[in-house]
Motif scaffolding. Structure first.
Motif, PDB file in Angstrom:
ATOM      1  N   MET A  61       0.919  -1.223  -0.116  1.00  0.00           N
ATOM      2  CA  MET A  61      -0.020  -0.025   0.058  1.00  0.00           C
ATOM      3  C   MET A  61       0.837   1.404   0.038  1.00  0.00           C
ATOM      4  O   MET A  61       0.497   2.301  -0.506  1.00  0.00           O
ATOM      5  N   ILE A  62       2.101   1.235   0.656  1.00  0.00           N
ATOM      6  CA  ILE A  62       2.914   2.385   0.645  1.00  0.00           C
ATOM      7  C   ILE A  62       3.837   2.567  -0.709  1.00  0.00           C
ATOM      8  O   ILE A  62       4.838   3.357  -0.658  1.00  0.00           O
ATOM      9  N   SER A  63       3.664   1.446  -1.583  1.00  0.00           N
ATOM     10  CA  SER A  63       4.430   1.487  -2.607  1.00  0.00           C
ATOM     11  C   SER A  63       3.690   2.093  -4.079  1.00  0.00           C
ATOM     12  O   SER A  63       4.199   1.421  -4.872  1.00  0.00           O
ATOM     13  N   ALA A  64       2.624   2.700  -4.058  1.00  0.00           N
ATOM     14  CA  ALA A  64       2.134   3.116  -4.990  1.00  0.00           C
ATOM     15  C   ALA A  64       3.184   3.981  -6.157  1.00  0.00           C
ATOM     16  O   ALA A  64       2.973   3.695  -7.142  1.00  0.00           O
ATOM     17  N   GLY A  65       4.175   4.837  -5.564  1.00  0.00           N
ATOM     18  CA  GLY A  65       4.956   5.330  -6.379  1.00  0.00           C
ATOM     19  C   GLY A  65       6.065   4.323  -7.082  1.00  0.00           C
ATOM     20  O   GLY A  65       6.217   4.539  -8.346  1.00  0.00           O
ATOM     21  N   GLU A  66       6.341   3.299  -6.694  1.00  0.00           N
ATOM     22  CA  GLU A  66       7.135   2.328  -7.171  1.00  0.00           C
ATOM     23  C   GLU A  66       6.421   1.567  -8.228  1.00  0.00           C
ATOM     24  O   GLU A  66       6.953   1.370  -9.160  1.00  0.00           O
ATOM     25  N   TRP A  67       5.126   1.393  -8.018  1.00  0.00           N
ATOM     26  CA  TRP A  67       4.484   0.647  -8.973  1.00  0.00           C
ATOM     27  C   TRP A  67       4.053   1.675 -10.284  1.00  0.00           C
ATOM     28  O   TRP A  67       3.333   1.340 -11.075  1.00  0.00           O
ATOM     29  N   ASP A  68       3.884   2.928  -9.697  1.00  0.00           N
ATOM     30  CA  ASP A  68       3.449   3.953 -10.618  1.00  0.00           C
ATOM     31  C   ASP A  68       2.089   3.737 -11.014  1.00  0.00           C
ATOM     32  O   ASP A  68       1.427   4.113 -12.027  1.00  0.00           O
ATOM     33  N   ILE A  69       1.141   3.540  -9.938  1.00  0.00           N
ATOM     34  CA  ILE A  69      -0.257   3.293 -10.005  1.00  0.00           C
ATOM     35  C   ILE A  69      -0.842   3.843  -8.509  1.00  0.00           C
ATOM     36  O   ILE A  69      -0.254   3.670  -7.737  1.00  0.00           O
ATOM     37  N   ASN A  70      -2.100   4.429  -8.626  1.00  0.00           N
ATOM     38  CA  ASN A  70      -2.812   4.627  -7.544  1.00  0.00           C
ATOM     39  C   ASN A  70      -3.223   3.735  -6.948  1.00  0.00           C
ATOM     40  O   ASN A  70      -4.110   2.570  -7.460  1.00  0.00           O
ATOM     41  N   LEU A  71      -3.367   2.990  -5.637  1.00  0.00           N
ATOM     42  CA  LEU A  71      -3.748   2.020  -4.993  1.00  0.00           C
ATOM     43  C   LEU A  71      -4.767   2.634  -4.152  1.00  0.00           C
ATOM     44  O   LEU A  71      -4.601   3.487  -3.331  1.00  0.00           O
ATOM     45  N   LEU A  72      -5.968   1.797  -4.311  1.00  0.00           N
ATOM     46  CA  LEU A  72      -7.212   2.359  -3.408  1.00  0.00           C
ATOM     47  C   LEU A  72      -7.804   1.047  -2.782  1.00  0.00           C
ATOM     48  O   LEU A  72      -8.105   0.116  -3.577  1.00  0.00           O
ATOM     49  N   CYS A  73      -8.029   1.292  -1.325  1.00  0.00           N
ATOM     50  CA  CYS A  73      -8.805   0.118  -0.708  1.00  0.00           C
ATOM     51  C   CYS A  73     -10.086   0.654  -0.304  1.00  0.00           C
ATOM     52  O   CYS A  73     -10.174   1.712   0.569  1.00  0.00           O
ATOM     53  N   ALA A  74     -11.136  -0.340  -0.332  1.00  0.00           N
ATOM     54  CA  ALA A  74     -12.481   0.134   0.005  1.00  0.00           C
ATOM     55  C   ALA A  74     -13.046  -0.668   0.988  1.00  0.00           C
ATOM     56  O   ALA A  74     -14.270  -0.580   1.318  1.00  0.00           O
ATOM     57  N   GLY A  75     -12.364  -1.803   1.468  1.00  0.00           N
ATOM     58  CA  GLY A  75     -12.956  -2.779   2.428  1.00  0.00           C
ATOM     59  C   GLY A  75     -13.287  -3.860   1.829  1.00  0.00           C
ATOM     60  O   GLY A  75     -14.048  -4.119   0.692  1.00  0.00           O
ATOM     61  N   HIS A  76     -12.687  -5.002   2.277  1.00  0.00           N
ATOM     62  CA  HIS A  76     -12.997  -6.434   1.697  1.00  0.00           C
ATOM     63  C   HIS A  76     -14.563  -6.808   1.662  1.00  0.00           C
ATOM     64  O   HIS A  76     -14.932  -7.131   0.536  1.00  0.00           O
ATOM     65  N   PHE A  77     -15.114  -6.470   2.648  1.00  0.00           N
ATOM     66  CA  PHE A  77     -16.679  -6.821   2.692  1.00  0.00           C
ATOM     67  C   PHE A  77     -17.457  -5.702   1.627  1.00  0.00           C
ATOM     68  O   PHE A  77     -18.148  -6.208   0.921  1.00  0.00           O
ATOM     69  N   TYR A  78     -17.128  -4.405   1.600  1.00  0.00           N
ATOM     70  CA  TYR A  78     -17.965  -3.633   0.851  1.00  0.00           C
ATOM     71  C   TYR A  78     -17.662  -3.743  -0.641  1.00  0.00           C
ATOM     72  O   TYR A  78     -18.405  -3.528  -1.615  1.00  0.00           O
ATOM     73  N   THR A  79     -16.272  -4.383  -1.161  1.00  0.00           N
ATOM     74  CA  THR A  79     -16.197  -4.576  -2.453  1.00  0.00           C
ATOM     75  C   THR A  79     -16.979  -5.680  -3.254  1.00  0.00           C
ATOM     76  O   THR A  79     -17.016  -5.901  -4.377  1.00  0.00           O
ATOM     77  N   GLU A  80     -17.166  -6.850  -2.132  1.00  0.00           N
ATOM     78  CA  GLU A  80     -17.996  -8.043  -2.613  1.00  0.00           C
ATOM     79  C   GLU A  80     -19.371  -8.226  -2.192  1.00  0.00           C
ATOM     80  O   GLU A  80     -20.204  -8.809  -2.886  1.00  0.00           O
ATOM     81  N   TYR A  81     -19.853  -7.647  -1.020  1.00  0.00           N
ATOM     82  CA  TYR A  81     -21.108  -7.519  -0.565  1.00  0.00           C
ATOM     83  C   TYR A  81     -22.421  -7.280  -1.759  1.00  0.00           C
ATOM     84  O   TYR A  81     -23.419  -7.946  -1.597  1.00  0.00           O
ATOM     85  N   PRO A  82     -22.032  -6.494  -2.651  1.00  0.00           N
ATOM     86  CA  PRO A  82     -23.190  -6.397  -3.604  1.00  0.00           C
ATOM     87  C   PRO A  82     -23.573  -7.542  -4.438  1.00  0.00           C
ATOM     88  O   PRO A  82     -24.480  -7.654  -4.896  1.00  0.00           O
TER      89      PRO A  82
END
Length: 253
Positions: free
Chosen positions: A203-224
């Motif tokens: 999560m702290i390596s977004a700069g190294e990957w050159d990509i924005n990293l976004l976490c919205a919660g395991h449950f909330y990304t799957e519950y729908p």
């Protein structure tokens, strides 16, 4: 429809062939495969609260996304939490069927629903396991603005953003735990990768990957996806009483 027949019909819609090799889902508990399916409880997880509700309401089948015995079970006894759950389920003639990574991979499943909720266009499936989706936002936006869009769309209590300095337009996503697929998102040319959870160091390596990293919660990304499961179950058993249960009990203080 009888329990084993019901499971086989669901497997035609959500085929086991789509599962990752390491996955362990399926008809995990089945005290009576001839039992008629009249009452169904759908949840993301098979928690104690879900089981107690199923017992109280005389449910025949629990359908969940996350396997009950994901890491296996060494003993079926009250000394083992999952063993105790299995005993309670069997004593009360309740079957449990779970659909894990195959529900992530299947068309219209976890990740397609997530992409649709965010309004992504030109969607494609990437990666060897067929789980990650990549699509485009109608308009480019700042990464923090996209993070707020995600929070609102999923009704998530919080989201965590590690920006790399790019705006968000081409989005890669994977509901749940997506740490192993950052490289898939990067290879697909995404500027932003959305998942449920990432460990601290990625999560702290977004700069190294050159990509924005976004976490919205395991449950909330799957519950729908529970509504998708309810729809499929109702189609197969039109006369069944079906309820979707919100199994998350984690509070953000």
């Amino acid at each position: 429809m009888k329990t084993v027949e019901f499971y086989k019909e669901l497997c035609k819609i959500i085929p086991r062939e789509l599962s990752c090799e390491w996955d362990h889902d399926g008809l995990e508990v089945c005290p009576d495969d001839e039992r008629e399916v009249k009452k169904i409880l759908i949840s993301l997880d098979v928690t104690d609260e879900v089981i107690d509700k199923a017992i109280k309401e005389k449910v025949d089948v629990i359908i969940a996304h996350h396997p009950l015995f994901f890491k296996g079970i060494s003993e079926v006894s009250v000394e083992n939490p999952n063993g105790e759950r299995a005993i309670k389920l069997i004593k009360n003639d309740i079957s449990v069927m779970t659909f894990h990574t195959r529900l992530d991979a299947v068309e219209g499943g976890v990740n397609d629903i997530l992409a649709s909720m965010l309004g992504l266009e030109n969607l494609e499936t990437v990666g060897e396991e067929g789980l990650v989706r990549v699509g485009e936002l109608p308009d480019e936006m700042e990464a923090d603005a996209f993070a707020r869009l995600v929070k609102f769309a999923l009704s998530a209590p919080c989201v965590t953003l590690s920006p790399c300095g790019k705006k968000s337009k081409k989005i890669a996503l994977l509901g749940g735990s997506g740490g192993d697929d950052i490289k898939v998102a990067v290879a697909a040319g995404a500027d932003t990768y959305l998942t449920g959870e990432l460990r601290y160091h990625p999560m702290i390596s977004a700069g190294e990957w050159d990509i924005n990293l976004l976490c919205a919660g395991h449950f909330y990304t799957e519950y729908p996806v529970t509504e998708y499961l309810a729809k499929q179950a109702q189609t197969l058993c039109p006369d069944a009483d079906i309820e979707v249960f919100f199994s998350d009990r984690v509070e953000v203080i």
